[in-house]
Scaffold this active site. Structure first.
Site, short mmCIF file in Angstrom:
data_model
loop_
_atom_site.label_atom_id
_atom_site.label_comp_id
_atom_site.label_asym_id
_atom_site.label_seq_id
_atom_site.Cartn_x
_atom_site.Cartn_y
_atom_site.Cartn_z
N ASN A 9 0.87 -1.18 0.00
CA ASN A 9 0.00 0.00 0.00
C ASN A 9 0.90 1.22 0.00
O ASN A 9 1.46 1.58 1.04
CB ASN A 9 -0.90 -0.02 1.25
CG ASN A 9 -1.72 1.25 1.39
OD1 ASN A 9 -1.79 2.05 0.45
ND2 ASN A 9 -2.32 1.44 2.55
N TRP A 10 1.04 1.82 -1.18
CA TRP A 10 1.99 2.94 -1.30
C TRP A 10 1.45 4.24 -0.72
O TRP A 10 2.17 5.21 -0.63
CB TRP A 10 2.36 3.14 -2.77
CG TRP A 10 3.39 2.18 -3.26
CD1 TRP A 10 4.03 1.22 -2.54
CD2 TRP A 10 3.91 2.10 -4.59
NE1 TRP A 10 4.93 0.54 -3.33
CE2 TRP A 10 4.87 1.07 -4.60
CE3 TRP A 10 3.66 2.79 -5.77
CZ2 TRP A 10 5.58 0.72 -5.76
CZ3 TRP A 10 4.37 2.45 -6.92
CH2 TRP A 10 5.32 1.42 -6.91
N LYS A 11 0.14 4.27 -0.44
CA LYS A 11 -0.47 5.51 0.07
C LYS A 11 -0.17 6.65 -0.90
O LYS A 11 -0.11 6.43 -2.10
CB LYS A 11 0.01 5.78 1.50
CG LYS A 11 -0.16 4.54 2.38
CD LYS A 11 -0.01 4.80 3.84
CE LYS A 11 -0.20 3.48 4.59
NZ LYS A 11 -0.30 3.67 6.03
N HIS A 91 -9.74 1.73 4.12
CA HIS A 91 -8.53 1.87 4.93
C HIS A 91 -8.80 2.86 6.07
O HIS A 91 -9.54 3.83 5.90
CB HIS A 91 -7.38 2.37 4.05
CG HIS A 91 -6.05 2.30 4.75
ND1 HIS A 91 -5.66 3.26 5.65
CD2 HIS A 91 -5.07 1.39 4.71
CE1 HIS A 91 -4.46 2.94 6.13
NE2 HIS A 91 -4.08 1.80 5.57
N GLU A 93 -7.17 5.23 7.19
CA GLU A 93 -6.88 6.64 6.86
C GLU A 93 -8.03 7.27 6.08
O GLU A 93 -8.30 8.47 6.22
CB GLU A 93 -5.55 6.72 6.08
CG GLU A 93 -4.37 6.45 7.01
CD GLU A 93 -3.14 5.86 6.34
OE1 GLU A 93 -3.07 5.87 5.09
OE2 GLU A 93 -2.26 5.37 7.07
N GLU A 160 -5.97 -4.45 10.36
CA GLU A 160 -4.89 -3.51 10.66
C GLU A 160 -5.24 -2.70 11.91
O GLU A 160 -5.98 -1.72 11.82
CB GLU A 160 -4.72 -2.52 9.49
CG GLU A 160 -4.41 -3.15 8.17
CD GLU A 160 -3.85 -2.13 7.19
OE1 GLU A 160 -2.68 -2.32 6.78
OE2 GLU A 160 -4.51 -1.15 6.87
N GLY A 166 2.14 2.41 10.67
CA GLY A 166 3.17 3.45 10.54
C GLY A 166 3.87 3.79 11.83
O GLY A 166 4.55 4.81 11.90
N SER A 205 2.93 -1.98 10.31
CA SER A 205 4.38 -2.06 10.57
C SER A 205 5.01 -3.40 10.21
O SER A 205 5.98 -3.83 10.83
CB SER A 205 4.68 -1.69 12.02
OG SER A 205 4.28 -0.35 12.27
N GLY A 226 2.63 -1.06 4.24
CA GLY A 226 2.74 0.33 3.83
C GLY A 226 4.19 0.71 3.58
O GLY A 226 4.77 0.38 2.54
P1 PGA Z 1 2.53 0.42 7.54
O1 PGA Z 1 1.10 0.70 6.85
O2 PGA Z 1 3.01 -0.90 7.01
O3 PGA Z 1 3.39 1.57 7.08
O4 PGA Z 1 2.32 0.37 9.00
C1 PGA Z 1 0.17 -0.34 6.66
C2 PGA Z 1 -1.10 0.18 6.06
O5 PGA Z 1 -1.52 1.31 6.38
O6 PGA Z 1 -1.72 -0.51 5.22
#
Ligand code: PGA
Length: 247
Positions: A9-11, A91, A93, A160, A166, A205, A226
């Protein structure tokens, strides 16, 4: 048997040149299938560059209508048109910063299934929430309320915990396995044995050092990654860890 899958997931990261560099490296090095969910702006170029390889391309969101007067939105037909096969939906976010509700996500899951795009439905509790399993079960049952048992195997669910995203703090593999087991059993109640066909990913993470600890768990079928998915070699290492468990 369910196969282990790594999804990046590159966001809101990656411009065209580094995205294509990533595809060139990863497409050449992958032994089994893996997926990267990239920003809309690079999807078309990435999809062309990855064509014929084991790298699958996913989006990070979409709207639930096929076309129409929805300024700024992207439809499943548009994603299919450029070879996108997966879409992350709900997600945390998007729920947090863009106000997506369970009802929105339910509509998107329905449209993704109708459009032949595999939904990667995200769920997870924030830090300190009481009865996290009940909360996450309610997110899933709301999002999947229109999904029939025979369709369930096309749905991927990413658990998640928000406090692990993150932050460098993962759930322990035992905690993640336990939660995902509870979620799978709740799907068994609502959808019968089709629950055994659902791929459950753990996210939060994950990196190339810790991924194997999660992949070893019985109910964890892969990872949604991510930050650590932005580097081609890290991504290849994680995909290789998954692939080793598929044999
Ligand atoms: P992260 O993000 O691996 O940077 O914790 C995961 C995600 O938000 O899908």
């Amino acid at each position: 048997m369910r196969k282990k899958l790594v999804v990046g997931n590159w966001k809101m990261n990656m411009l065209t040149a580094p995205a294509l560099d990533f595809v060139a490296k990863v497409a050449a090095g992958l032994c089994g299938e893996a997926c990267v969910c990239a920003p809309f702006t690079v999807l078309s170029d990435m999809s062309k560059a990855a064509s014929g390889s084991k790298l699958r391309i996913g989006a990070q969101n979409m709207y639930f209508k096929e076309s129409g007067a929805y300024t700024g939105e992207v439809s499943p037909a548009m994603l299919r048109d450029i070879g996108v096969e997966y879409v992350i939906l709900g997600h945390s976010e998007r729920r947090m910063y863009f106000g997506e509700t369970d009802a929105d996500i339910c509509s998107k899951v329905r449209t993704a299934l109708d459009s032949g795009i595999a939904p990667i439905l995200c769920c997870g509790e924030s830090a300190g929430r009481e009865n996290p399993a009940d909360f996450v079960k309610s997110q899933i049952s709301a999002a999947l309320s229109g999904v029939r048992a025979e369709e369930l195997g096309k749905v991927i669910i990413a658990y998640e915990p928000i406090w692990a995203i993150g932050t460098g703090k993962t759930a322990t593999p035992d905690v993640a396995q336990n939660m995902i087991h509870i979620l799978r059993e709740s799907l068994r109640v609502s959808h019968g044995n089709a629950a055994d066909d659902v791929l459950f990913l753990y996210g939060g993470s994950v990196n190339s050092e810790n991924i194997s600890d999660f992949l070893k768990c019985e109910d964890i079928d892969g990872a949604l990654v991510g930050g650590a998915s932005l580097d081609a070699q890290n991504f290849l290492d994680m995909a290789a860890a998954a692939e080793r468990m598929n044999f």
